[in-house]
Each structure stands twice: as structure tokens, then as C-alpha cells.
Design an enzyme around this catalytic site. Structure first.
Site, PDB file in Angstrom:
ATOM      1  N   LYS A   1      -6.929   6.632   8.375  1.00 25.03           N
ATOM      2  CA  LYS A   1      -6.240   5.451   7.851  1.00 25.03           C
ATOM      3  C   LYS A   1      -5.712   5.677   6.437  1.00 25.03           C
ATOM      4  O   LYS A   1      -6.325   6.373   5.627  1.00 25.03           O
ATOM      5  CB  LYS A   1      -7.200   4.241   7.828  1.00 25.03           C
ATOM      6  CG  LYS A   1      -7.793   3.880   9.180  1.00 25.03           C
ATOM      7  CD  LYS A   1      -6.829   3.140  10.079  1.00 25.03           C
ATOM      8  CE  LYS A   1      -6.803   1.651   9.837  1.00 25.03           C
ATOM      9  NZ  LYS A   1      -7.948   0.911  10.329  1.00 25.03           N
TER      10      LYS A   1
ATOM     11  N   CYS B   1       9.586 -18.429 -30.478  1.00 20.91           N
ATOM     12  CA  CYS B   1       8.533 -18.153 -29.494  1.00 20.91           C
ATOM     13  C   CYS B   1       8.041 -16.707 -29.642  1.00 20.91           C
ATOM     14  O   CYS B   1       8.791 -15.758 -29.419  1.00 20.91           O
ATOM     15  CB  CYS B   1       9.051 -18.375 -28.073  1.00 20.91           C
ATOM     16  SG  CYS B   1       7.790 -18.030 -26.836  1.00 20.91           S
TER      17      CYS B   1
ATOM     18  N   GLU C   1       0.107  11.629  15.611  1.00 21.16           N
ATOM     19  CA  GLU C   1       0.982  10.476  15.848  1.00 21.16           C
ATOM     20  C   GLU C   1       0.865   9.476  14.703  1.00 21.16           C
ATOM     21  O   GLU C   1      -0.209   9.328  14.124  1.00 21.16           O
ATOM     22  CB  GLU C   1       0.549   9.773  17.156  1.00 21.16           C
ATOM     23  CG  GLU C   1       0.436  10.724  18.328  1.00 21.16           C
ATOM     24  CD  GLU C   1      -0.226  10.099  19.567  1.00 21.16           C
ATOM     25  OE1 GLU C   1      -0.364   8.857  19.612  1.00 21.16           O
ATOM     26  OE2 GLU C   1      -0.602  10.866  20.462  1.00 21.16           O
TER      27      GLU C   1
ATOM     28  N   CYS D   1       4.392 -21.108 -27.495  1.00 24.74           N
ATOM     29  CA  CYS D   1       4.953 -21.710 -28.705  1.00 24.74           C
ATOM     30  C   CYS D   1       5.052 -23.222 -28.600  1.00 24.74           C
ATOM     31  O   CYS D   1       5.435 -23.886 -29.558  1.00 24.74           O
ATOM     32  CB  CYS D   1       6.327 -21.117 -29.020  1.00 24.74           C
ATOM     33  SG  CYS D   1       7.626 -21.648 -27.895  1.00 24.74           S
TER      34      CYS D   1
ATOM     35  N   TYR E   1       1.461   5.560  23.804  1.00 25.58           N
ATOM     36  CA  TYR E   1       0.719   6.648  23.182  1.00 25.58           C
ATOM     37  C   TYR E   1      -0.332   7.293  24.082  1.00 25.58           C
ATOM     38  O   TYR E   1      -1.039   8.187  23.655  1.00 25.58           O
ATOM     39  CB  TYR E   1       0.097   6.203  21.862  1.00 25.58           C
ATOM     40  CG  TYR E   1      -0.799   4.992  21.915  1.00 25.58           C
ATOM     41  CD1 TYR E   1      -2.026   5.019  22.564  1.00 25.58           C
ATOM     42  CD2 TYR E   1      -0.413   3.819  21.278  1.00 25.58           C
ATOM     43  CE1 TYR E   1      -2.845   3.920  22.598  1.00 25.58           C
ATOM     44  CE2 TYR E   1      -1.228   2.706  21.305  1.00 25.58           C
ATOM     45  CZ  TYR E   1      -2.451   2.753  21.969  1.00 25.58           C
ATOM     46  OH  TYR E   1      -3.258   1.666  22.001  1.00 25.58           O
TER      47      TYR E   1
ATOM     48  N   LYS F   1       0.149   5.901  13.275  1.00 25.72           N
ATOM     49  CA  LYS F   1      -0.647   4.803  13.839  1.00 25.72           C
ATOM     50  C   LYS F   1       0.113   3.494  13.626  1.00 25.72           C
ATOM     51  O   LYS F   1       0.151   2.953  12.528  1.00 25.72           O
ATOM     52  CB  LYS F   1      -2.021   4.735  13.183  1.00 25.72           C
ATOM     53  CG  LYS F   1      -2.918   3.692  13.827  1.00 25.72           C
ATOM     54  CD  LYS F   1      -4.345   3.817  13.351  1.00 25.72           C
ATOM     55  CE  LYS F   1      -5.268   2.912  14.140  1.00 25.72           C
ATOM     56  NZ  LYS F   1      -4.896   1.498  14.075  1.00 25.72           N
TER      57      LYS F   1
ATOM     58  N   CYS G   1       5.783 -24.561 -23.346  1.00 27.91           N
ATOM     59  CA  CYS G   1       5.514 -23.124 -23.392  1.00 27.91           C
ATOM     60  C   CYS G   1       4.077 -22.859 -23.845  1.00 27.91           C
ATOM     61  O   CYS G   1       3.654 -23.345 -24.889  1.00 27.91           O
ATOM     62  CB  CYS G   1       6.496 -22.448 -24.355  1.00 27.91           C
ATOM     63  SG  CYS G   1       6.148 -20.702 -24.590  1.00 27.91           S
TER      64      CYS G   1
ATOM     65  N   ASP H   1       1.138  -0.286  13.598  1.00 32.41           N
ATOM     66  CA  ASP H   1       0.311  -1.453  13.294  1.00 32.41           C
ATOM     67  C   ASP H   1       0.803  -2.638  14.114  1.00 32.41           C
ATOM     68  O   ASP H   1       1.543  -3.484  13.633  1.00 32.41           O
ATOM     69  CB  ASP H   1       0.401  -1.738  11.796  1.00 32.41           C
ATOM     70  CG  ASP H   1      -0.782  -2.557  11.323  1.00 32.41           C
ATOM     71  OD1 ASP H   1      -1.700  -2.795  12.133  1.00 32.41           O
ATOM     72  OD2 ASP H   1      -0.779  -2.946  10.145  1.00 32.41           O
TER      73      ASP H   1
ATOM     74  N   CYS I   1      11.314 -21.140 -21.341  1.00 30.83           N
ATOM     75  CA  CYS I   1      10.898 -21.712 -22.617  1.00 30.83           C
ATOM     76  C   CYS I   1      12.150 -21.852 -23.468  1.00 30.83           C
ATOM     77  O   CYS I   1      12.950 -20.920 -23.566  1.00 30.83           O
ATOM     78  CB  CYS I   1       9.904 -20.769 -23.283  1.00 30.83           C
ATOM     79  SG  CYS I   1       9.743 -21.027 -25.050  1.00 30.83           S
TER      80      CYS I   1
HETATM   81  O1  D41 Z   1      -0.234   3.982  17.218  1.00 33.58           O
HETATM   82  C1  D41 Z   1      -1.324   3.518  17.532  1.00 33.58           C
HETATM   83  N1  D41 Z   1      -1.699   2.346  17.069  1.00 33.58           N
HETATM   84  C2  D41 Z   1      -2.251   4.285  18.424  1.00 33.58           C
HETATM   85  C3  D41 Z   1      -3.397   3.661  18.891  1.00 33.58           C
HETATM   86  C4  D41 Z   1      -1.988   5.618  18.817  1.00 33.58           C
HETATM   87  N2  D41 Z   1      -0.879   6.283  18.387  1.00 33.58           N
HETATM   88  N3  D41 Z   1      -2.846   6.267  19.630  1.00 33.58           N
HETATM   89  C5  D41 Z   1      -3.970   5.671  20.106  1.00 33.58           C
HETATM   90  N4  D41 Z   1      -4.778   6.358  20.918  1.00 33.58           N
HETATM   91  C6  D41 Z   1      -5.877   5.788  21.399  1.00 33.58           C
HETATM   92  C7  D41 Z   1      -6.751   6.589  22.304  1.00 33.58           C
HETATM   93  C8  D41 Z   1      -7.060   7.922  21.684  1.00 33.58           C
HETATM   94  C9  D41 Z   1      -8.041   5.878  22.574  1.00 33.58           C
HETATM   95  C10 D41 Z   1      -6.034   6.793  23.582  1.00 33.58           C
HETATM   96  C11 D41 Z   1      -4.290   4.320  19.746  1.00 33.58           C
HETATM   97  C12 D41 Z   1      -5.479   3.775  20.292  1.00 33.58           C
HETATM   98  N5  D41 Z   1      -6.243   4.529  21.112  1.00 33.58           N
HETATM   99  C13 D41 Z   1      -5.958   2.416  20.054  1.00 33.58           C
HETATM  100  N6  D41 Z   1      -5.276   1.393  19.580  1.00 33.58           N
HETATM  101  C14 D41 Z   1      -6.073   0.323  19.522  1.00 33.58           C
HETATM  102  C15 D41 Z   1      -7.281   0.664  19.962  1.00 33.58           C
HETATM  103  C16 D41 Z   1      -7.232   1.977  20.319  1.00 33.58           C
END
Ligand code: D41
Length: 701
Positions: A319, A437, A119, A416, A230, A121, A413, A123, A431
Site C-alpha cells: 500500500k 494591518c 498490478e 488589526c 484482475y 491496486k 480582522c 481503489d 480585511c
Molecule cells: O486492483 C485491485 N484492487 C486488485 C485487487 C488487484 N489488482 N488484484 C487483486 N487480487 C486479488 C487476489 C490475489 C486475491 C486474486 C485484488 C484482490 N484480490 C482483492 N480486492 C479486494 C479484495 C481482494
């Protein structure tokens, strides 16, 4: 519900029908990404629903979309103890850690390649949503995982979060997911805030956090927040599917949105490819992601693996290198560009951000410094996303200790000493030194020799700096008067500790002279671009070159005539006319284009036409499409492109059945392979230059 008479029962039926329809359309829009009706149709029914509710206040279905907003402001968020804690997740940053993770999973699963649910992640902010009998009854932030804050009233205002579940929902459901702000909404919000003089957010994550934690839900309702689920924390009264991926699909069937980029992948390579693929997609998404989350797909295996004290053993967050970091602003210097524009540049304590070490970031102009309110000594948020130049996104005010210094924009400037002026309505300060210059001259030369301009290789910053500093070059035309000894005797310091000056030497000098010589046959567009006229970039130069048959014709153009061309406005036309009116520029151009026998130090640059109706150049390649791949040794890619266009051909970026031929240079890659697969003609660089000679675009060598 009170007992209804016939008339109001039909009204009540209509009321319920409207709620059902609007919620179904909402699901189609937010969950299935397949809108069923235009927005106006949704709005029409919504208004009908509002009217019905006004007339019949006793109609009060909590799932009515009108009831998303309405709650009074809170004085504080009540704490919520999560029935099952919201776990955290272990981070990894390196490929070797991915290998380790997969090995651990393999040991638990036993055979073959492990199947994962991969998946993006997101933010944003983790929340838990509780549905009882299909109705949203509680939304809470993650907090420390055990206790969060009750943000139900705010969550109800997020249209992607269903107030009532669809389909075959369980009696009780705790679903976890991320509340986030899409980039377009974030940009629009900040633009409005800027226009109205309000507070801007540094990034979508902070915007989401700040918006969800508003005590007044009416404010949250105005913020463009959305939600993706998720994980299912728990469910009662339903048989859940046996894999994470299927559970997410099940959530979708209930009307809860799930990210569309979730995928099932297999084994270590599957994980690695997913991570890479998301890294490449990252910039083009409409929301920020800071990595990928990789979960063992089988719930049975997840249960076997269990948890450590804090995190599940069956999942990791891999990450991306961070796009934002905090560092200290050490100093601000002012750089003078080719057109005299004075740009403040932040010197930073080096930080690793966006995959590179950054020690400089542009501050753009005086207004930007004021907007950020930044001072020297401040801790700042440095942002580098994709390949764009690093920016300062904001100041960390909490870290101020009172020793920070205001940034003073210079009046003169730094290179110059000429006055700096800022015209009314312009954000750029310039300038006024013009040709005296050295910075403007240096930048002008760097631009002139650059790849997309005259493409004279070997003239790096050091050499240009030396040529200007030693006064061997005081205009671009002087480049063509350089002798071998001029160049060979240039001193370049080693940069090492010993600081022994090093001479450029004869061999390099000869190479440079050859490169200069090779630049003397150039299409009008690149020549015009190389001159560095303000506001004339590559595309404007191309427009001009298509319209004018020769440099002298272009030099005689009037403002009115220029403004008739596509994408040339009044200011740009003015800059072009002013540039060619200026005696020094006329002088430089005549020296560049005159032959040595016509004018002392005439450089003999031949500028050739690519104009559409250029009589002497018919369009022998009209209708044909070429693809360039790899590196050509005798010309830049943009030069090759101009030649092809001059002959009437299209230069395309990718190979397809319509491609006439592929021109393959050194280290040609996948485009060449594809052409071979499709049986498309392949031209070597020699074939290509021979063709250009045949059409008279290159001289016989
Ligand atoms: O997209 C996300 N930020 C995301 C966060 C995700 N796709 N899956 C997640 N799955 C989990 C578990 C595995 C613990 C169910 C998570 C997070 N946790 C999570 N986000 C913040 C703390 C944990």
C-alpha cells in the site's frame, strides 16, 4: 426464435450484425483502447438497432447493447453465495516487508529470481462476474468473501463489462475485478451535483460504491463507472494459460478490460521499482490507486503456495501511504494574507496522511465551510494528494455527538480589528485595514523576499515577524534601510523549554545585509511580481515585462492598454492601475528605486528591462536553448531563466540534442550526466555569470 420469412430473416441478420459490430467496437474502445470509429458512428448504428428492436419486439438477444438498462428497480439485493470465495489479500506497508515477501516466494519457487505479475491496486469495489456460454449471467459484490450481493442489473449498465464474450470463451467463467469511477467522471459528476444542489461524493471510491449499490439500475446507468479484471476465479471448458499475466491477456482477448499498467517484473528489485514507478505515476492517472498488488506469476507456484485461512500466500498488496485519513477538527483560525484575504484554516488533531503529518488544512472560504457543513469538533476526512496542500474532503456525520460548534466567520480582522468585507460575487472576504494591518504587511514582505520575487535569502517567517512587530520595517522599502545593528539586535525566542531569548547576532546580520545588497539588480518581471499586486502572478508579471520597457512606462499604462495583452482581463488590469495610483505604493516604489544620493533612504534597486524590442539589449542568444540544472549560488533558477530569456534564449526543462549548453550548478544530477553523454557543452556557474556580465546583465564584480 420464431420461424422467419425471408424479409424478416434479413432483418434478423441485420439485427445480429448490428449487435456483433457494436460489441466489437465497444471492445476496441474499452479493452484495446483503440477506438475503431467515431462516437457518432457508434451512435448511428445504435439508433438503427433500437429502431429494429422497436419494430420487432421478438428480437431479444441478451447481448444487445440496448439491453444494458431496462430492468425495474429492486426492493433489495438478493444475497449470492460465491461458488469459490473471493479471497482477501494481505497488506504490506514497508520495504522490509517487501524483502520478507520476496524471500518467502523464493523459498517456494526454489531457483533464481521469482517472476511476478505486478498490478496497480485500483481503489474501487471488488466484484465477481459469471459468464455462462459467453453471456453475463451474474455480477456480485465481494461482500464478506463468501456471500455478496447480486448486482447483475447494475453491472449490465457498465459499458466496460461485456454482456457477451468475444473469441474463444470457456463454457463457464468467473472473473474477478474492480468496479471503479475514473477521476474525470467523478469530478464531472460532482460538478453537476453541486450545480443542481445534489449530494456530492467525497471520493471516487465512495462514488463507485454508492453507484453500484443503487436499487434502481437506471440510476447506476448514469454514473460513469468502469471495470478492470484482475483474476480468474474459475473456468470450465478451457485450457487456461500457465501464468497470471497471460491469463489477464486471455481475458482481454475475451473482451474483458484489464489495466494497461500490469507488468511482469523479476525479483525484489523488480517489485521495488514497480512500486516506486507507480507511486510516481499515481497523481497523473485518471483513477485512484492505493498501492500495487504483487502476485507470483506462475500458477503452478501459486498452487504450491496455496492459502492461509484468509489470503493467498502468493500475493500481497503493497500500500501507498494513505491520501485520506479521518481526524478531529479542533479549531478554526482565520489567517490574513498579503492582499487582506481572510482564509479559514482548520487546526487538526495531527494525522499521518499523504506521507506527512498534517495538523492544518485550508478551508478556503466561507462558502466552502457552508458546502462542507463542517463544525468544530467534527471528525473530518483530511486529504493530501501529491504535493498539494491538505484539504478537508468531507465530514463524518455518523461520528457527531451533538457537542460540535458552528464556525463563526469573523466580522473584524483578527490581526488589526478593521472591518472585513466581502464584495458581491466574490468568494473571498478581505480585511479592509490595508497598511495598518500587520498581517498584510508581514505577508507582503514574505512575498517580496521570496525566491521567485526579490530572492533575498535568510528572511524566514520568524525574522519577518520580528521586523514587523518591532516596527523596524513598515514597508518593503524599509528592508533596504536596515542596519547591521537593527538586524543583530533582533530577538528570536529559542522555542525550547527554557524560552531564553536569543539574539540574531552580527554574523547573521551581515549575511542578511549582503543578501539584501545582492537583490538590487533585478529584471522588471521579478520586481513587478515582488510588489504583490493582486492577480499578478509570475506569468502575468512576465507578460508585463515583455511589453513595457521600464517601470515608469508600466506605471503609466491605462486599463485599456493593459487589457490588450494576452491573459490580462478587466479585473487584473484594474488591480494593476489601482495599485500604481495609490500614493503609498508610489512612495514605496520611489524609495525602492531611488539612489541614496537622490532620496533619503533611497534603496537604489536597479530594475532592468527584458522587453522584447528593448533596443539596448539585442538578442545575442536568439535560437539557442539552455538547460539549468543543480543549484546556483548567486541567483535563483527563475532569475537565471529571466536572464536567458532577456538575451533571446530558451530555457528548457530537459536535455536533448537541440540543447546548446547545460548550465550546471551545485549538486547537478541526471541532466548533467545526459549532457555529458550527448557531448553537449557544459557551463559552470562562473562561466554563466561571466557570460551575463559580458552582455551587461550583471555588474562587473
Ligand atoms: O486492483 C485491485 N484492487 C486488485 C485487487 C488487484 N489488482 N488484484 C487483486 N487480487 C486479488 C487476489 C490475489 C486475491 C486474486 C485484488 C484482490 N484480490 C482483492 N480486492 C479486494 C479484495 C481482494
Amino acid at each position: 426464435m420464431p420461424k422467419q420469412n425471408t424479409v424478416s430473416r434479413t432483418k434478423f441478420e441485420r439485427y445480429q450484425e448490428l449487435i456483433e459490430t457494436l460489441n466489437r467496437w465497444s471492445k476496441a474502445y474499452y479493452v484495446d483502447d483503440e477506438p475503431l470509429v467515431p462516437d457518432a458512428e457508434y451512435d448511428r448504428l445504435y439508433q438503427e438497432l433500437e429502431a429494429l428492436e422497436r419494430e420487432n419486439p421478438e428480437f431479444a438477444d441478451p447481448a444487445s447493447p440496448t439491453r444494458r438498462v431496462g430492468d425495474a428497480p429492486l426492493s433489495a439485493f438478493a444475497p449470492v453465495t460465491h461458488r469459490f470465495p473471493l479471497m482477501s489479500i494481505g497488506d504490506i506497508f514497508e520495504d522490509s516487508e517487501l524483502t520478507d515477501f520476496n524471500r518467502r516466494m523464493l523459498e517456494a519457487e526454489g531457483v533464481g529470481a521469482v517472476e511476478y505479475c505486478a498490478e496497480p491496486k485500483l481503489d474501487g469495489l471488488a466484484v465477481s462476474l459469471i459468464y455462462e456460454d459467453g453471456l453475463l449471467v451474474q455480477a456480485a459484490t465481494r461482500g464478506d468473501g463468501k456471500t455478496g450481493e447480486n448486482v447483475t442489473a447494475n453491472a449490465r449498465t457498465i459499458k466496460a463489462i461485456p454482456l457477451k464474450l468475444h473469441g474463444n470463451y470457456p463454457k463457464l467463467l468467473d472473473v474477478r475485478g474492480e468496479v471503479f469511477m475514473p477521476r474525470d467522471g467523478f469530478e464531472a459528476w460532482n460538478k453537476k451535483a453541486r450545480d443542481l444542489g445534489g449530494k456530492v461524493f467525497v471520493n471516487p471510491r465512495n462514488a463507485a460504491a454508492g453507484s453500484l449499490r443503487q436499487l434502481n439500475p437506471k440510476i447506476t446507468a448514469q454514473r460513469p463507472l468502469t471495470f478492470n479484471a484482475y483474476y480468474i476465479g474459475y473456468a470450465e471448458g478451457a485450457e487456461l494459460p500457465p501464468t497470471q499475466y497471460e491469463r489477464l491477456q486471455y481475458l482481454k482477448s475475451l473482451g474483458i478490460p484489464v489495466n494497461p499498467l500490469v507488468e511482469v517484473v523479476k525479483g525484489e528489485d523488480g517489485l521495488r521499482n514497480y512500486y516506486k514507478g507507480m507511486g510516481e505515476k499515481r497523481q497523473s492517472l485518471n483513477y485512484d490507486i492505493d498501492g500495487v498488488v504483487l502476485k507470483v506469476n506462475s500458477i503452478a507456484v501459486q498452487e504450491r503456495l496455496g492459502f492461509t485461512a484468509k489470503v493467498p500466500r502468493w500475493a500481497v498488496a503493497y500500500k501507498f501511504p494513505p491520501e485520506e485519513m479521518i481526524t478531529r477538527l479542533l479549531q478554526v483560525e482565520f489567517q490574513v494574507g498579503r492582499t487582506g484575504a481572510v482564509t479559514p484554516v482548520a487546526r487538526l488533531n495531527p494525522v499521518y496522511v499523504g506521507g506527512v503529518t498534517v495538523s492544518n488544512a485550508t478551508l478556503h472560504n466561507e462558502d466552502e465551510i457552508r458546502r462542507l457543513g463542517v463544525k468544530i469538533g467534527d471528525y473530518v476526512i483530511v486529504r493530501r494528494a501529491g504535493d498539494v496542500i491538505p484539504q478537508i474532503a468531507g465530514v463524518v456525520l455518523e461520528k457527531r455527538d451533538g457537542h460540535e460548534l458552528d464556525i463563526a466567520f469573523p466580522q473584524t480582522c483578527p490581526e488589526c480589528g478593521s472591518a472585513i468585507e466581502r464584495l458581491e460575487g466574490e468568494s473571498v472576504a478581505r480585511c479592509t485595514g490595508g497598511l495598518i494591518c500587520p498581517a498584510q504587511l508581514r505577508e507582503g514582505i514574505r512575498h517580496f523576499v521570496s525566491r521567485d520575487a526579490m530572492d533575498i535569502e535568510g528572511f524566514g517567517d520568524r525574522i519577518v515577524e520580528e521586523l514587523v512587530g518591532s516596527k523596524k520595517v513598515s514597508s518593503v522599502a524599509d528592508l533596504y534601510a536596515l542596519t547591521e545593528s537593527d538586524l543583530a539586535s533582533l530577538t528570536l525566542d529559542t522555542g525550547g523549554l527554557e524560552k531564553k531569548p536569543r539574539l540574531l547576532g552580527v554574523a547573521t546580520a551581515r549575511k542578511l545585509l549582503k543578501n539584501i545588497e545582492n537583490s538590487k539588480h533585478v529584471p522588471l518581471n521579478r520586481f513587478v511580481y515582488a510588489l504583490g499586486i493582486r492577480d499578478v502572478g509570475q506569468s502575468t508579471a512576465l507578460t508585463l515585462a515583455h511589453r513595457y520597457h521600464s517601470l515608469s512606462e508600466l506605471m503609466a499604462a491605462t486599463e485599456g492598454e493593459l487589457m490588450e495583452l494576452n491573459d490580462i482581463g478587466k479585473i487584473c488590469a484594474e488591480h494593476i492601475v489601482d495599485f500604481f495610483k495609490e500614493p503609498h505604493n508610489q512612495d514605496v516604489i520611489s524609495r525602492l528605486t531611488a539612489r541614496p544620493e537622490e532620496l533619503l533612504f533611497g534603496a537604489g534597486v536597479e530594475v532592468f528591462s527584458i522587453a522584447e524590442d528593448f533596443a539596448a539589449a539585442p538578442k545575442p542568444l536568439a535560437g539557442k536553448t539552455y538547460v539549468l540544472t543543480g543549484t546556483l549560488s548567486s541567483m535563483s533558477r527563475s532569475e537565471a531563466k529571466s536572464y536567458l530569456q532577456a538575451l533571446g534564449a530558451t530555457a528548457a526543462g530537459s536535455v536533448s540534442k537541440k540543447t546548446t549548453a547545460v548550465i550546471a550548478g551545485e549538486a547537478a544530477g541526471s541532466k548533467l550526466t545526459k549532457a555529458q553523454d550527448l557531448g553537449i557543452e557544459i557551463l559552470s556557474e562562473d562561466d554563466f555569470t561571466a557570460m551575463l556580465r559580458e552582455y551587461g546583465l550583471l555588474k562587473e564584480s
